[in-house]
Design a protein around this motif. Structure first.
Motif, PDB file in Angstrom:
ATOM      1  N   ASP A  58       0.936  -1.114   0.042  1.00  0.00           N
ATOM      2  CA  ASP A  58      -0.086   0.062  -0.145  1.00  0.00           C
ATOM      3  C   ASP A  58       0.907   1.414   0.161  1.00  0.00           C
ATOM      4  O   ASP A  58       0.704   2.305  -0.817  1.00  0.00           O
ATOM      5  CB  ASP A  58      -1.052  -0.028   1.363  1.00  0.00           C
ATOM      6  N   CYS A  59       2.019   1.010   0.684  1.00  0.00           N
ATOM      7  CA  CYS A  59       2.724   2.533   0.886  1.00  0.00           C
ATOM      8  C   CYS A  59       3.492   2.672  -0.447  1.00  0.00           C
ATOM      9  O   CYS A  59       3.547   3.765  -0.836  1.00  0.00           O
ATOM     10  CB  CYS A  59       3.821   2.289   2.056  1.00  0.00           C
ATOM     11  N   GLU A  60       3.882   1.502  -1.182  1.00  0.00           N
ATOM     12  CA  GLU A  60       4.781   1.611  -2.075  1.00  0.00           C
ATOM     13  C   GLU A  60       3.717   2.072  -3.466  1.00  0.00           C
ATOM     14  O   GLU A  60       4.002   2.788  -4.448  1.00  0.00           O
ATOM     15  CB  GLU A  60       5.407   0.339  -2.547  1.00  0.00           C
ATOM     16  N   GLU A  61       2.502   1.565  -3.432  1.00  0.00           N
ATOM     17  CA  GLU A  61       1.452   2.080  -4.390  1.00  0.00           C
ATOM     18  C   GLU A  61       1.388   3.778  -4.459  1.00  0.00           C
ATOM     19  O   GLU A  61       1.420   4.206  -5.423  1.00  0.00           O
ATOM     20  CB  GLU A  61       0.278   1.318  -4.367  1.00  0.00           C
ATOM     21  N   GLN A  62       1.137   3.899  -3.293  1.00  0.00           N
ATOM     22  CA  GLN A  62       0.716   5.450  -2.975  1.00  0.00           C
ATOM     23  C   GLN A  62       2.171   6.279  -3.432  1.00  0.00           C
ATOM     24  O   GLN A  62       1.940   7.413  -3.876  1.00  0.00           O
ATOM     25  CB  GLN A  62       0.520   5.794  -1.537  1.00  0.00           C
ATOM     26  N   ALA A  63       3.263   5.880  -2.914  1.00  0.00           N
ATOM     27  CA  ALA A  63       4.499   6.491  -3.315  1.00  0.00           C
ATOM     28  C   ALA A  63       4.752   6.697  -4.733  1.00  0.00           C
ATOM     29  O   ALA A  63       5.032   7.734  -5.348  1.00  0.00           O
ATOM     30  CB  ALA A  63       5.714   5.798  -2.506  1.00  0.00           C
ATOM     31  N   ALA A  87       9.462   1.712   3.921  1.00  0.00           N
ATOM     32  CA  ALA A  87       8.774   0.603   3.901  1.00  0.00           C
ATOM     33  C   ALA A  87       9.247  -0.765   3.543  1.00  0.00           C
ATOM     34  O   ALA A  87       8.871  -1.943   4.305  1.00  0.00           O
ATOM     35  CB  ALA A  87       7.571   0.387   2.640  1.00  0.00           C
ATOM     36  N   GLU A  88      10.413  -0.738   2.517  1.00  0.00           N
ATOM     37  CA  GLU A  88      11.034  -2.338   2.443  1.00  0.00           C
ATOM     38  C   GLU A  88      11.620  -2.747   3.772  1.00  0.00           C
ATOM     39  O   GLU A  88      11.501  -4.004   4.260  1.00  0.00           O
ATOM     40  CB  GLU A  88      12.035  -2.001   1.216  1.00  0.00           C
ATOM     41  N   SER A  89      12.455  -1.608   4.549  1.00  0.00           N
ATOM     42  CA  SER A  89      12.958  -1.869   5.717  1.00  0.00           C
ATOM     43  C   SER A  89      12.074  -2.595   6.669  1.00  0.00           C
ATOM     44  O   SER A  89      12.194  -3.574   7.525  1.00  0.00           O
ATOM     45  CB  SER A  89      13.730  -0.861   6.467  1.00  0.00           C
ATOM     46  N   LEU A  90      10.930  -1.954   6.991  1.00  0.00           N
ATOM     47  CA  LEU A  90       9.816  -2.218   7.812  1.00  0.00           C
ATOM     48  C   LEU A  90       9.360  -3.588   7.598  1.00  0.00           C
ATOM     49  O   LEU A  90       9.060  -4.301   8.426  1.00  0.00           O
ATOM     50  CB  LEU A  90       8.768  -1.183   7.912  1.00  0.00           C
ATOM     51  N   GLU A  91       9.094  -3.965   6.374  1.00  0.00           N
ATOM     52  CA  GLU A  91       8.532  -5.335   5.973  1.00  0.00           C
ATOM     53  C   GLU A  91       9.634  -6.386   6.424  1.00  0.00           C
ATOM     54  O   GLU A  91       9.348  -7.321   6.628  1.00  0.00           O
ATOM     55  CB  GLU A  91       8.324  -5.230   4.413  1.00  0.00           C
ATOM     56  N   ARG A  92      11.025  -6.052   6.347  1.00  0.00           N
ATOM     57  CA  ARG A  92      11.929  -6.899   6.573  1.00  0.00           C
ATOM     58  C   ARG A  92      11.913  -7.100   8.065  1.00  0.00           C
ATOM     59  O   ARG A  92      12.195  -8.321   8.605  1.00  0.00           O
ATOM     60  CB  ARG A  92      13.223  -6.393   6.041  1.00  0.00           C
ATOM     61  N   MET A  93      11.530  -5.923   8.874  1.00  0.00           N
ATOM     62  CA  MET A  93      11.542  -6.256  10.147  1.00  0.00           C
ATOM     63  C   MET A  93      10.398  -7.291  10.663  1.00  0.00           C
ATOM     64  O   MET A  93      10.375  -7.927  11.511  1.00  0.00           O
ATOM     65  CB  MET A  93      11.441  -4.731  10.911  1.00  0.00           C
ATOM     66  N   GLY A  94       9.349  -6.942   9.729  1.00  0.00           N
ATOM     67  CA  GLY A  94       8.178  -8.026  10.041  1.00  0.00           C
ATOM     68  C   GLY A  94       8.662  -9.531   9.716  1.00  0.00           C
ATOM     69  O   GLY A  94       8.300 -10.461  10.466  1.00  0.00           O
ATOM     70  N   ASP A  95       9.320  -9.485   8.583  1.00  0.00           N
ATOM     71  CA  ASP A  95       9.896 -10.727   8.298  1.00  0.00           C
ATOM     72  C   ASP A  95      10.786 -11.560   9.437  1.00  0.00           C
ATOM     73  O   ASP A  95      10.488 -12.758   9.587  1.00  0.00           O
ATOM     74  CB  ASP A  95      10.513 -10.876   6.841  1.00  0.00           C
ATOM     75  N   LEU A  96      11.707 -10.736   9.883  1.00  0.00           N
ATOM     76  CA  LEU A  96      12.444 -11.171  10.992  1.00  0.00           C
ATOM     77  C   LEU A  96      11.748 -11.632  12.254  1.00  0.00           C
ATOM     78  O   LEU A  96      11.998 -12.666  12.753  1.00  0.00           O
ATOM     79  CB  LEU A  96      13.656 -10.238  11.379  1.00  0.00           C
ATOM     80  N   ALA A  97      10.719 -10.706  12.651  1.00  0.00           N
ATOM     81  CA  ALA A  97       9.899 -11.312  13.652  1.00  0.00           C
ATOM     82  C   ALA A  97       9.075 -12.521  13.368  1.00  0.00           C
ATOM     83  O   ALA A  97       8.912 -13.554  14.238  1.00  0.00           O
ATOM     84  CB  ALA A  97       8.772 -10.224  13.994  1.00  0.00           C
ATOM     85  N   LEU A  98       8.826 -12.726  11.945  1.00  0.00           N
ATOM     86  CA  LEU A  98       8.099 -14.010  11.616  1.00  0.00           C
ATOM     87  C   LEU A  98       9.048 -15.201  11.737  1.00  0.00           C
ATOM     88  O   LEU A  98       8.690 -16.237  12.208  1.00  0.00           O
ATOM     89  CB  LEU A  98       7.764 -13.826  10.184  1.00  0.00           C
ATOM     90  N   HIS A  99      10.480 -14.860  11.373  1.00  0.00           N
ATOM     91  CA  HIS A  99      11.203 -16.060  11.467  1.00  0.00           C
ATOM     92  C   HIS A  99      11.636 -16.347  13.091  1.00  0.00           C
ATOM     93  O   HIS A  99      11.655 -17.758  13.283  1.00  0.00           O
ATOM     94  CB  HIS A  99      12.701 -15.546  11.035  1.00  0.00           C
ATOM     95  N   VAL A 100      11.613 -15.471  14.145  1.00  0.00           N
ATOM     96  CA  VAL A 100      11.406 -15.797  15.332  1.00  0.00           C
ATOM     97  C   VAL A 100      10.173 -16.754  15.841  1.00  0.00           C
ATOM     98  O   VAL A 100      10.521 -17.804  16.469  1.00  0.00           O
ATOM     99  CB  VAL A 100      11.563 -14.736  16.190  1.00  0.00           C
TER     100      VAL A 100
END
Length: 220
Positions: A58-63, A87-100
């Motif tokens: 959503d962020c990227e589409e608006q940007a 937005a890319e970095s924040l998504e990666r942060m979410g992915d890292l939480a997902l890995h945990v």
């Protein structure tokens, strides 16, 4: 037109701040799930990751729409470009939480970590969640001093991460190779999560000053 454009820029910043909250909550829950072998909480983090992915899209589409329709210059252009990277970095942060969270699920009902290293991960979890919550405020306020302080706080995570290597390499390590691998990977997840929080903060410095603070290419 200008007023409407400013509203769109503010909406974009709000979405990024909301993403910061999402990934902070995700890592807080993932850490708790890992330390307490809470399968239900781990599953919640895993299922909620799709919401973070949607938020990035959503962020990227608006940007990109702002780039295509308004042709922004100067500060406005920096805001839009910073938003795409953030937005890319924040998504990666979410992915890292997902890995945990996935590690907690994979080992359930057994604990992921032995008791003697759990305090290190409890500390890292608290620090990185605090970093993510501060990122939310930095995005909202564009406080460059707060953004610069974030990097100093990130050093605490680096220190713990380095210390973990000495723990698993010590002669009295009694938990085996598989557990050492888990500790290494999980420590890396927290270290990278903190790095991405710093990356977002640096993007806000770029928005305000027009200059990107020094960084390693691995982080971006």
């Amino acid at each position: 037109m200008r007023e409407a454009y400013n509203v769109e820029l503010e909406n974009l910043a709000t979405k990024l701040a909301d993403m910061s909250v999402q990934v902070a909550d995700a890592m807080e829950r993932a850490t708790k799930a890992m330390l307490e072998s809470d399968l239900e909480l781990a599953e919640q983090v895993i299922s909620d990751d799709a919401l973070v992915d949607d938020a990035r899209a959503d962020c990227e589409e608006q940007a990109y729409a702002l780039l295509a329709l308004q042709a922004p210059v100067a500060t406005d252009l920096r805001i839009v470009l910073a938003a795409i990277h953030a937005a890319e970095s924040l998504e990666r942060m979410g992915d890292l939480a997902l890995h945990v969270a996935k590690a907690a699920r994979r080992r359930h009902p057994e604990p992921v970590l032995p008791e003697d290293v759990q305090p290190y991960f409890a500390d890292m979890g608290k620090i990185v969640v605090k970093l993510a919550r501060r990122v939310e405020q930095i995005i909202k306020t564009r406080d460059i001093e707060a953004a610069r302080r974030l990097e100093t706080e990130d050093d605490q995570v680096d220190d713990i991460h380095r210390h973990l290597f000495s723990v698993i390499m010590a002669k009295d390590w009694e938990h085996g190779v598989a557990t050492a691998v888990d500790v290494t990977l999980l420590g890396r997840f927290y270290e990278r999560y903190a790095d991405h929080a710093v990356s977002v903060a640096r993007r806000m410095v770029f928005v305000v000053t027009g200059r990107m603070p020094g960084y390693s290419t691995e982080e971006f």
